[in-house]
Design an enzyme around this catalytic site. Structure first.
Site, PDB file in Angstrom:
ATOM      1  N   SER A   1       0.862  -1.182   0.000  1.00  0.00           N
ATOM      2  CA  SER A   1       0.000   0.000   0.000  1.00  0.00           C
ATOM      3  C   SER A   1       0.900   1.234   0.000  1.00  0.00           C
ATOM      4  CB  SER A   1      -0.857   0.004   1.266  1.00  0.00           C
ATOM      5  OG  SER A   1      -1.505   1.254   1.434  1.00  0.00           O
TER       6      SER A   1
ATOM      7  N   TYR B   1      -2.046  -0.885  10.366  1.00  0.00           N
ATOM      8  CA  TYR B   1      -2.007  -1.195   8.934  1.00  0.00           C
ATOM      9  C   TYR B   1      -0.678  -0.747   8.336  1.00  0.00           C
ATOM     10  CZ  TYR B   1      -3.643  -1.122   4.025  1.00  0.00           C
ATOM     11  OH  TYR B   1      -3.804  -1.323   2.679  1.00  0.00           O
TER      12      TYR B   1
END
Ligand SMILES: NC(=O)c1ccc[n+]([C@@H]2O[C@H](COP(=O)([O-])OP(=O)(O)OC[C@H]3O[C@@H](n4cnc5c(N)ncnc54)[C@H](O)[C@@H]3O)[C@@H](O)[C@H]2O)c1
Ligand SMILES: *[C@@H]1O[C@H](CO)[C@@H](O)[C@H](O)[C@H]1NC(C)=O
Ligand SMILES: *[C@@H]1O[C@H](CO)[C@@H](O)[C@H](O)[C@H]1NC(C)=O
Length: 259
Positions: A145, A158
């Site tokens: 990401s 995350y």
């Protein structure tokens, strides 16, 4: 680039988390381009839909395995079933993931499952597939990401996990480069999938239905196929010179200064 080299005839590709979003788009694209695919996710009904789509675009049935990627036995089954049906593995796409808000006050116990999903599971699957990848000069694509590269405020756990995935990608790539195996990362920015449905994002999208397009500097609301194209290219023979690389698919979000 010569289109012949981005085909996957005779190749076998495992895509985790392929019951929806980016994983489903990639699995369908691999099949369209001649590959045999193994799909995996937790929901049988959604996997069945993707399997039907794959069969309709390619005329070939995928291997379809239901399970939780954080469960070791389920990972073993995915690899076993793929080998049983197709006899080889050429590409592993570590895509399964979730994204929940967290911060410095979040219970530390909630970090472990996030690491299990984005670090332990992809590393274990990479290990399990490596003998096949070594044999076939295959490759791994990690779906990380932009949050693994820069700080996504409000998504601490995350970000830690995707950052770990990013480091794992580079270090694995360094270990196996001479052995003919490539390892790369794709780093999406906001892409319109089910993952964008957490409470914080729901609020932002309610305030601005055009949120993703406005967020991205190029003004485009990214779609799963935009990421699937990058995955297919990196895992094809056309990318033989590319390993250990970070590939943002974010409309310029992490490259531009914000004015
Ligand atoms: N959509 C975005 O904006 C975006 C941005 C950056 C990174 N990503 C990454 O892309 C990847 C794919 O996400 P997406 O946007 O397509 O979302 P999605 O929710 O549509 O797909 C995620 C998939 O992973 C599966 N999955 C999650 N946990 C699992 C588990 N424990 N076991 C098995 N399967 C599991 C889900 O079932 C689903 O099929 C994720 O790793 C995500 O972190 C997405
Ligand atoms: C996977 O295959 C191996 C080797 O054939 C076998 O020993 C193992 O029990 C299988 N595991 C699962 C979960 O099916
Ligand atoms: C959404 O945002 C983009 C980029 O800012 C803009 O080009 C587009 O016209 C907007 N669409 C709508 C429906 O407002």
């Amino acid at each position: 680039m010569c289109s012949k080299t981005t085909r996957f005839d005779g190749k076998v590709i495992i895509v985790t988390g392929s019951s929806s979003g980016i994983g489903a788009a990639a699995a369908i694209m691999f099949a369209e381009r001649g590959g045999s695919v193994a799909i995996h996710g937790r929901r049988q009904d959604k996997l069945d839909e993707v399997a039907a789509k794959i069969e309709s675009v390619s005329g070939r049935k995928p291997v379809s395995v239901t399970g939780d990627i954080t469960c070791e036995k389920d990972r073993e089954t995915l690899v076993n079933e793929t080998l049983k049906a197709f006899g080889r593995i050429d590409v592993l796409v570590n895509n399964a993931g979730t994204c929940e808000p967290s911060g410095w006050q979040t219970d530390i116990k909630l970090l472990q499952p996030v690491l299990d999903l984005h670090v332990i599971a992809p590393l274990d699957l990479s290990q399990r597939c490596m003998p096949e990848l070594l044999k076939n000069k295959g490759n791994i694509v990690m779906i990380s990401s932009i949050g693994g590269l820069m700080a996504p405020r409000g998504y601490l756990h995350y970000s830690i996990a995707k950052g770990g995935m990013q480091t794992m990608m580079r270090t694995l790539a360094a270990e196996v480069a001479k052995l003919g195996v490539r390892v790369n990362a794709v780093n999406p920015g906001y892409i319109e999938t089910d993952i964008l449905r957490d409470e914080e994002l729901k609020k932002r999208i309610a305030a601005n239905p055009n949120f993703t397009a406005t967020f991205n500097p190029n003004g485009i609301a990214g779609k799963p196929d935009d990421v699937a194209e990058a995955i297919c290219f990196l895992s094809s023979d056309a990318a033989r010179m590319i390993t250990g690389s970070t590939n943002t698919v974010d409309g310029g979000k992490t490259a531009f200064l914000q004015f």
